[in-house]
Design a protein around this motif. Structure first.
Motif, short mmCIF file in Angstrom:
data_model
loop_
_atom_site.label_atom_id
_atom_site.label_comp_id
_atom_site.label_asym_id
_atom_site.label_seq_id
_atom_site.Cartn_x
_atom_site.Cartn_y
_atom_site.Cartn_z
N LEU A 298 4.46 -18.25 -0.08
CA LEU A 298 5.90 -18.00 -0.16
C LEU A 298 6.67 -19.28 -0.44
CD1 LEU A 298 6.28 -15.46 2.77
CD2 LEU A 298 6.37 -14.97 0.32
N ALA A 299 6.37 -20.35 0.30
CA ALA A 299 7.12 -21.61 0.13
C ALA A 299 7.00 -22.15 -1.29
CB ALA A 299 6.64 -22.66 1.13
N LEU A 300 5.85 -21.95 -1.91
CA LEU A 300 5.64 -22.43 -3.28
C LEU A 300 5.97 -21.35 -4.31
CD1 LEU A 300 2.41 -24.58 -2.80
CD2 LEU A 300 4.80 -25.27 -2.65
N GLY A 301 6.77 -20.37 -3.88
CA GLY A 301 7.31 -19.38 -4.81
C GLY A 301 6.27 -18.57 -5.54
N PHE A 302 5.23 -18.13 -4.80
CA PHE A 302 4.16 -17.33 -5.40
C PHE A 302 3.47 -18.09 -6.52
CE2 PHE A 302 7.28 -14.50 -3.57
CZ PHE A 302 6.51 -13.75 -2.71
N GLY A 303 3.48 -19.41 -6.42
CA GLY A 303 2.82 -20.26 -7.42
C GLY A 303 3.77 -20.85 -8.44
N SER A 304 5.01 -20.38 -8.49
CA SER A 304 5.96 -20.89 -9.49
C SER A 304 6.27 -22.37 -9.26
CB SER A 304 7.24 -20.07 -9.50
OG SER A 304 7.90 -20.14 -8.25
N GLY A 305 6.20 -22.82 -8.02
CA GLY A 305 6.45 -24.22 -7.71
C GLY A 305 5.34 -25.15 -8.17
N LEU A 306 4.23 -24.58 -8.61
CA LEU A 306 3.12 -25.39 -9.10
C LEU A 306 3.30 -25.80 -10.56
CD1 LEU A 306 0.13 -23.44 -7.49
CD2 LEU A 306 1.27 -25.52 -6.65
N ALA A 307 4.43 -25.38 -11.18
CA ALA A 307 4.69 -25.77 -12.57
C ALA A 307 4.72 -27.29 -12.66
CB ALA A 307 6.02 -25.18 -13.04
N PRO A 308 4.05 -27.87 -13.65
CA PRO A 308 3.98 -29.33 -13.73
C PRO A 308 5.32 -30.00 -14.02
CG PRO A 308 2.90 -28.33 -15.63
CD PRO A 308 3.27 -27.21 -14.70
N LYS A 309 6.22 -29.31 -14.68
CA LYS A 309 7.56 -29.84 -14.98
C LYS A 309 8.59 -28.82 -14.48
CE LYS A 309 6.37 -32.87 -18.55
NZ LYS A 309 6.50 -34.25 -18.43
N ALA A 310 9.68 -29.30 -13.94
CA ALA A 310 10.82 -28.50 -13.50
C ALA A 310 10.43 -27.35 -12.56
CB ALA A 310 11.58 -27.95 -14.71
N PRO A 311 9.70 -27.66 -11.47
CA PRO A 311 9.30 -26.59 -10.57
C PRO A 311 10.48 -25.85 -9.94
CG PRO A 311 8.81 -28.73 -9.59
CD PRO A 311 9.22 -28.97 -11.01
#
Length: 163
Positions: free
Chosen positions: A16-29
């Protein structure tokens, strides 16, 4: 080191904290996290203003815990990959739609996204102060809530102007 997506699936707080993986984007998480918040907002928008506000308040308090646990696991306060705060901030921004009593359009959704990202990135006072002075999970969440409030006010003004 960031966890892999498979690791996130085993740790619900980090998922949840990492937005279902969206926060793992290498640029502009943060931007990717806000984009990932949109489908959840579209579900949330089906409810009354009161229900939306209750869900956002619950998501804020749960987010304090989620963000703290994930920051501890990553060893970095407010790691850019932590984007649950973007989810809550964006949802708060979009409260302008039911407050204004208008229908959601793609233009309003885009403006809400753009205004929230603007305030989250620029961090005018007191957002920057909160970002620098409030620590822990509360600090991670609080500056994005302030950005969401600023963006909500601006979006509400634009919606009223467009009417």
């Amino acid at each position: 080191m960031l966890p892999s997506f498979s690791t996130l699936l085993r740790h619900p707080a980090q998922l949840l904290a990492l937005g279902f993986g969206s926060g793992l984007a290498p640029k502009a998480p943060g931007t990717f996290g806000t984009l990932a918040a949109i489908p959840f907002y579209l579900l949330l928008s089906q409810y009354s203003l009161t229900i939306q506000l209750v869900i956002i308040v619950i998501a804020f308090f749960v987010g304090i815990y989620l963000c703290q646990v994930t920051a501890d696991a990553l060893g970095v306060h407010d790691h850019p990959a932590i984007v649950w705060d973007e989810f809550v901030g964006f949802w708060l921004t979009m409260l302008a739609v039911p407050i204004a009593g208008t229908d959601l359009t793609w233009l309003i959704l885009f403006l809400g996204f753009a205004f929230f990202r603007f305030f989250d990135i620029l961090k005018p006072w007191p957002i920057k102060w909160a970002d620098q002075k409030v620590s822990g999970g509360l600090g991670i969440m609080f500056d994005d809530v302030l950005a969401g409030i600023y963006a909500c006010i601006l979006l509400l003004m634009v919606i009223r102007w467009m009417a």
